[in-house]
Structure formats: structure tokens, C-alpha cells
Write an enzyme that holds these catalytic residues in place. Structure first.
Site, PDB file in Angstrom:
ATOM      1  N   ASP A  55       6.718  18.710 -40.059  1.00 30.67           N
ATOM      2  CA  ASP A  55       7.996  19.440 -40.181  1.00 30.67           C
ATOM      3  C   ASP A  55       8.802  19.378 -38.932  1.00 30.67           C
ATOM      4  O   ASP A  55       8.540  19.661 -37.922  1.00 30.67           O
ATOM      5  CB  ASP A  55       7.334  21.053 -40.227  1.00 30.67           C
ATOM      6  CG  ASP A  55       6.629  21.345 -41.496  1.00 30.67           C
ATOM      7  OD1 ASP A  55       5.902  20.400 -42.151  1.00 30.67           O
ATOM      8  OD2 ASP A  55       6.747  22.465 -41.786  1.00 30.67           O
ATOM      9  N   LYS A 127      13.226  22.749 -46.570  1.00 30.15           N
ATOM     10  CA  LYS A 127      12.305  23.805 -46.199  1.00 30.15           C
ATOM     11  C   LYS A 127      13.476  24.885 -45.487  1.00 30.15           C
ATOM     12  O   LYS A 127      14.369  24.523 -44.702  1.00 30.15           O
ATOM     13  CB  LYS A 127      11.426  23.599 -45.343  1.00 30.15           C
ATOM     14  CG  LYS A 127      10.409  24.870 -44.741  1.00 30.15           C
ATOM     15  CD  LYS A 127       9.451  24.326 -43.817  1.00 30.15           C
ATOM     16  CE  LYS A 127       8.710  25.512 -43.322  1.00 30.15           C
ATOM     17  NZ  LYS A 127       7.511  25.063 -42.397  1.00 30.15           N
ATOM     18  N   LYS A 163      10.364  24.396 -50.080  1.00 25.80           N
ATOM     19  CA  LYS A 163       9.389  25.219 -49.422  1.00 25.80           C
ATOM     20  C   LYS A 163      10.527  26.201 -48.761  1.00 25.80           C
ATOM     21  O   LYS A 163      11.225  26.489 -47.729  1.00 25.80           O
ATOM     22  CB  LYS A 163       8.543  24.497 -48.215  1.00 25.80           C
ATOM     23  CG  LYS A 163       7.755  25.715 -47.789  1.00 25.80           C
ATOM     24  CD  LYS A 163       6.663  25.206 -46.704  1.00 25.80           C
ATOM     25  CE  LYS A 163       5.744  26.025 -46.139  1.00 25.80           C
ATOM     26  NZ  LYS A 163       4.769  25.399 -45.065  1.00 25.80           N
TER      27      LYS A 163
END
Length: 204
Positions: A55, A127, A163
Site C-alpha cells: 500500500d 484506495k 478499496k
């Protein structure tokens, strides 16, 4: 399960023999303001320790200053540093100020990741948030990001993952997001390979 780079080895050892995969935040999470060399080393160490996913958080300062080429190049380099690990690109939408910026950042993130090499379905996610900034995930922001994913799929036939993270605290809220994903992208996106929640507040 998502952990800091220093805990990847511990998590991998604890989960050995299970089907649970390990993700790691990297690139100087959550600020993303360290020198690029430090951020790339952060990624490489996490991957070498066994992280299945990385991430990263984009450089919002560069984006908001209009230095889109800098942001794109950093995303490309991070994806290359990931090797076989999948990449989730955190836009930190609470700092992007407008929905127009969210759309521009979504498009930039996807195209920059693709510039590092072909993408398989679900290999790259966008995300919303680190969960450290408010507002985090909201339905309007998520809808804009889903639309960017749809546009890329229409053009290239590749499914980018999504996400929303931060602030989704109830089952009822999660159902709203699931319905929006189904209406926007279709049933095929309703799988962990393509859609995830930031679940820290949802787990109970």
C-alpha cells in the site's frame, strides 16, 4: 492483513499454512513525504520480507502543486519496486479538495501504474485513504473513483481494484457501497480480488 514493513516477517510466520495474505504499508506511510529513495527502499524491504501486497500513498503536495509528472513517475517506480507483489495506490482523498481532483488523481494513478508494465485484473488497486485523515472514504468520492475504473476497463479491458477505507463503520454502510459497486462496475467486481473495505472499524 496489513502491517508495517517491520512486522511483515512476523505476520508471515504467524500465518504460515493459512490462506491469509500479508499486505504492507510503505513509501513513508502515511505522509509519503520522505525522499523517493527512502520510499522505494521501504517497498523493497517489505517485499523481500514476504509482503504479497504493498500500500503506497501518493505525494499529495506534488499533485496539488500541479507536478503530475512527478507523481506519475513515483507511482511507476514504486510499482517496479513491488516486483510480483500487488500494489494499492492510496490517493488520500480527504486532502485532494475537489471531486475533479479525485478523478484526475484516479486516472493518473492507474495510467502511471500501467506505464510500468502490463496489469492483470486486480493487480493494481486505487484506495481512498490511509485512515489517518478526515474525511476519508465517502460515497461521492468512491463513485468518482469507480467511474475512473470503469473508464479504464472500457478502454483497456483490464479490471482495476477499488478499496474505500476510513470511516466505514457499520454493516448498513458497507451494503450501500456494495450496491454502488454492483450498479457501477457490475457483479464481477464483488470479489476480494477486485473490491475491499478498510475493515478496521467493521470487524465487529
Amino acid at each position: 492483513v496489513c502491517v508495517y514493513p517491520s512486522l511483515v516477517k512476523i505476520a508471515k510466520r504467524a500465518l504460515e499454512g493459512s490462506q491469509v495474505r500479508v499486505a504492507s504499508v510503505a513509501t513513508g506511510f502515511p505522509s509519503g513525504q520522505y525522499p523517493l529513495s527512502v520510499r522505494l527502499e521501504d517497498v523493497k524491504e517489505a517485499v523481500s520480507a514476504g509482503a504479497d501486497e504493498i500500500d503506497m500513498v501518493i505525494n499529495r503536495g506534488a499533485f496539488l502543486s500541479g507536478h503530475y509528472d512527478v507523481v506519475a513517475d513515483e507511482i511507476k517506480q514504486v510499482r517496479l519496486a513491488c516486483g510480483a507483489a500487488h500494489l494499492k495506490i492510496i490517493l488520500e482523498t480527504g486532502e485532494l479538495e475537489t471531486l475533479e481532483n479525485v478523478r484526475a488523481a484516479s486516472d493518473l494513478a492507474i495510467e502511471a501504474a500501467a506505464s510500468a508494465g502490463p496489469i492483470c485484473d486486480g493487480e493494481v488497486f486505487i484506495k481512498t485513504s490511509t485512515g489517518k485523515i478526515n474525511p476519508a472514504a465517502t460515497m461521492p468520492v468512491t463513485l468518482v473513483m469507480l467511474d475512473a475504473i470503469q473508464s479504464y476497463y472500457d478502454k483497456n479491458g483490464v479490471r482495476i481494484g477499488m478499496k474505500p477505507a476510513g470511516g466505514i463503520r457499520s454493516a448498513k454502510q458497507s451494503l450501500h457501497y456494495l450496491a454502488m459497486v454492483k450498479e457501477t462496475l457490475g457483479q464481477e467486481w464483488l470479489t476480494p480480488a477486485l473490491f475491499r473495505f478498510g475493515a478496521s472499524s467493521l470487524t465487529n
